[in-house]
Design an enzyme around this catalytic site. Structure first.
Site, PDB file in Angstrom:
ATOM      1  N   TYR A  50      23.716 -25.571 -61.169  1.00  0.00           N
ATOM      2  CA  TYR A  50      23.181 -26.742 -60.465  1.00  0.00           C
ATOM      3  C   TYR A  50      22.002 -27.368 -61.197  1.00  0.00           C
ATOM      4  O   TYR A  50      21.487 -28.397 -60.768  1.00  0.00           O
ATOM      5  CB  TYR A  50      22.721 -26.352 -59.055  1.00  0.00           C
ATOM      6  CG  TYR A  50      23.855 -26.203 -58.093  1.00  0.00           C
ATOM      7  CD1 TYR A  50      24.737 -25.147 -58.219  1.00  0.00           C
ATOM      8  CD2 TYR A  50      24.048 -27.112 -57.071  1.00  0.00           C
ATOM      9  CE1 TYR A  50      25.793 -24.994 -57.353  1.00  0.00           C
ATOM     10  CE2 TYR A  50      25.105 -26.967 -56.192  1.00  0.00           C
ATOM     11  CZ  TYR A  50      25.965 -25.912 -56.341  1.00  0.00           C
ATOM     12  OH  TYR A  50      27.005 -25.768 -55.478  1.00  0.00           O
ATOM     13  N   LYS A 102      28.018 -11.955 -59.985  1.00  0.00           N
ATOM     14  CA  LYS A 102      29.279 -11.795 -60.720  1.00  0.00           C
ATOM     15  C   LYS A 102      28.933 -11.179 -62.080  1.00  0.00           C
ATOM     16  O   LYS A 102      29.361 -11.629 -63.142  1.00  0.00           O
ATOM     17  CB  LYS A 102      29.925 -13.190 -60.832  1.00  0.00           C
ATOM     18  CG  LYS A 102      31.313 -13.226 -61.345  1.00  0.00           C
ATOM     19  CD  LYS A 102      32.343 -12.640 -60.396  1.00  0.00           C
ATOM     20  CE  LYS A 102      33.672 -12.550 -61.111  1.00  0.00           C
ATOM     21  NZ  LYS A 102      34.589 -11.564 -60.528  1.00  0.00           N
ATOM     22  N   ASP A 123      33.318 -11.700 -55.700  1.00  0.00           N
ATOM     23  CA  ASP A 123      34.676 -11.809 -55.158  1.00  0.00           C
ATOM     24  C   ASP A 123      34.928 -10.769 -54.070  1.00  0.00           C
ATOM     25  O   ASP A 123      35.540 -11.058 -53.040  1.00  0.00           O
ATOM     26  CB  ASP A 123      35.738 -11.732 -56.261  1.00  0.00           C
ATOM     27  CG  ASP A 123      35.404 -10.746 -57.361  1.00  0.00           C
ATOM     28  OD1 ASP A 123      34.231 -10.726 -57.774  1.00  0.00           O
ATOM     29  OD2 ASP A 123      36.272  -9.996 -57.788  1.00  0.00           O
ATOM     30  N   ASP A 159      26.556 -21.156 -52.419  1.00  0.00           N
ATOM     31  CA  ASP A 159      27.199 -22.356 -51.899  1.00  0.00           C
ATOM     32  C   ASP A 159      28.550 -21.990 -51.289  1.00  0.00           C
ATOM     33  O   ASP A 159      28.869 -22.325 -50.146  1.00  0.00           O
ATOM     34  CB  ASP A 159      27.373 -23.343 -53.066  1.00  0.00           C
ATOM     35  CG  ASP A 159      27.679 -24.747 -52.577  1.00  0.00           C
ATOM     36  OD1 ASP A 159      27.641 -24.975 -51.359  1.00  0.00           O
ATOM     37  OD2 ASP A 159      27.947 -25.624 -53.412  1.00  0.00           O
TER      38      ASP A 159
END
Ligand code: NAP
Length: 408
Positions: free
Chosen positions: A150, A217, A269, A293
């Site tokens: 972002y 992640k 995930d 988000d």
């Protein structure tokens, strides 16, 4: 104007009985939902304090209204007023196309350094949900708000910038990148990751929630996402070592030895699965910008969708509370949509200000209105037998169900 500014001293808010709170009405459905929410807020403050406290609302312009009035999407005067009065609330804003500003919301967060996007997601009694046990989800998501993809460092495919960057990475580091690729940069720093995680831990302590889960992640992006995880554990040890313990340490000893908050981590995930299967094991999540988000909308969907999802952007000494949905322009000025996202953002705002009695009055009013089946079209289509009311009628119902009214 009769009110006084909220102050920030030694890391806490100093809130007068008559604070001035700037508001941005918002575009599209913004005016409808703001009008309804403001009536709910004023009624709750009046009832909870028996008239001893009041809010002086101060309109500041942003978005289409500012552009029409002053030819600017986000005037400096708006930022200055929010800076002065410190706590503000806003409706949704249109993202201007081709004006040089990527998003007004992103600009506001960056200019005021509102580094934590905080979204509590829990089920309100009576709200329709696709889950069998929506009440098991009661999570507060702390999403880093200033870094990650972002940050806006992105180059179009085939642009000279993208081509030069590709050449540099290929020649200097042997990176393999297909010619003509678009390129984006994902900056993540120890400093910004740590202040976000520290904030989540402080919240866990003050709200007596037993764990903070770092979501990342890092199995794939070892230095950015993996960095976030490592810096999270580091700040827990460095600043909160006497009250936190990692899940791995806890597994090797019989008890937490009085440490009040367990720090865990999960790969992003698998976290999407966890919030569906075992949501009650995750009272607080601290995560990077993009993961946050996705996760916050996925969690919101379990408890009634975006129309019911509040949010806050918090810095040190500044805070902007906001509806998390957009401007839904097709419903503008129809007195139709659900104002709950702004109303619940107000609940967060009053809690942050230390006005928990006001926050509770609003929550009771909301639960009462929804429990009685008096809802806007979006909830009515999922609630058999519900009575559909307009935005303004929903505000009436919320007020009527607050403690101290005849219906409550
Ligand atoms: P949107 O405005 O969130 O609306 C999408 C759909 O969500 C609506 O058509 C409606 O669904 C439902 N919805 C949204 N708010 C609702 C409410 N209060 N009550 C009931 N239903 C509600 O998304 P969008 O159409 O993609 O975005 C429109 C504009 O908003 C864009 O300019 C975007 O950039 C901007 N935006 C601003 C913010 C912000 O300021 N925080 C956030 C996101 C988007 P149904 O028609 O199915 O009932």
């Amino acid at each position: 104007m009769t009110g006084r500014s909220i102050q920030w001293s030694n890391g806490t808010w100093v809130v007068p009985d008559n604070p001035i709170i700037p508001f941005i009405e918002g575009d599209g459905i913004g005016p409808d939902i703001w009008r309804a929410s403001r009536r709910v807020f004023d009624a709750a403050v009046q009832r909870a304090s028996q008239g001893k406290r009041s809010v002086t609302w101060l309109e500041v312009l942003a978005g289409e209204k500012a552009y029409r009035a002053a030819g600017e999407w986000l005037p400096d005067a708006t930022l200055e007023t929010i800076r002065t009065h410190r706590i503000a609330i806003k409706g949704p804003l249109t993202t201007p196309v081709g004006s040089g500003i990527r998003s007004l919301n992103v600009a506001l967060r960056q200019v005021l350094d509102l580094y934590a996007c905080v979204r509590p997601v829990r089920h309100l009694k009576g709200v329709p949900s696709p889950m069998k046990h929506p009440e098991k989800l009661d999570v507060v998501i702390f999403r880093e708000n200033t870094e990650d993809v972002y940050a806006g460092i992105e180059y179009e495919a085939g642009s000279p910038e993208a081509d030069r960057l590709r050449e540099f990475l290929t020649a200097s580091f042997g990176a393999i990148i297909a010619p003509g690729s678009a390129l984006g940069i994902k900056p993540m720093s120890a400093e910004d990751s740590k202040r976000l995680v520290a904030r989540a831990i402080r919240y866990a302590l003050s709200s007596r929630r037993p764990s903070v889960t770092l979501v990342h992640k890092g199995n794939i992006m070892k230095f950015t996402e993996g960095g976030f995880r490592d810096w999270g554990y580091e700040v827990a040890r460095e600043q909160f070592g006497d009250v936190t313990i990692s899940e791995a340490e806890l597994a090797q000893q019989p008890s937490a030895n009085g440490k009040r908050v367990v720090i865990k981590d999960r790969i992003a995930d698998s976290m999407f699965q966890q919030v569906l299967l075992r949501p009650d094991e995750y009272p607080i999540i601290a995560t990077s910008n993009l993961n946050g988000d996705y996760l916050s909308d996925a969690c919101a969907a379990q408890v009634g969708g975006l129309g019911m999802a509040p949010g806050a952007n918090l810095g040190d000494g500044h805070a902007v509370f906001e509806a998390t949905h957009g401007t839904a322009p097709k419903y503008a000025n129809q007195d139709k949509v659900n104002p709950s996202s702004v109303i619940l953002s107000g609940v967060m705002m009053f809690e942050e200000m230390g006005w928990s009695d006001v926050a509770q009055a609003i929550t009771r009013g909301l639960e009462g209105a929804i429990g009685a089946g008096t809802v806007t079209y979006d909830l009515a289509r999922q609630l058999p037998g519900a009575r559909t009311v307009p935005t303004s009628g929903f505000a009436d119902a919320v007020i009527a169900h607050m403690p101290g009214s005849q219906t409550a």
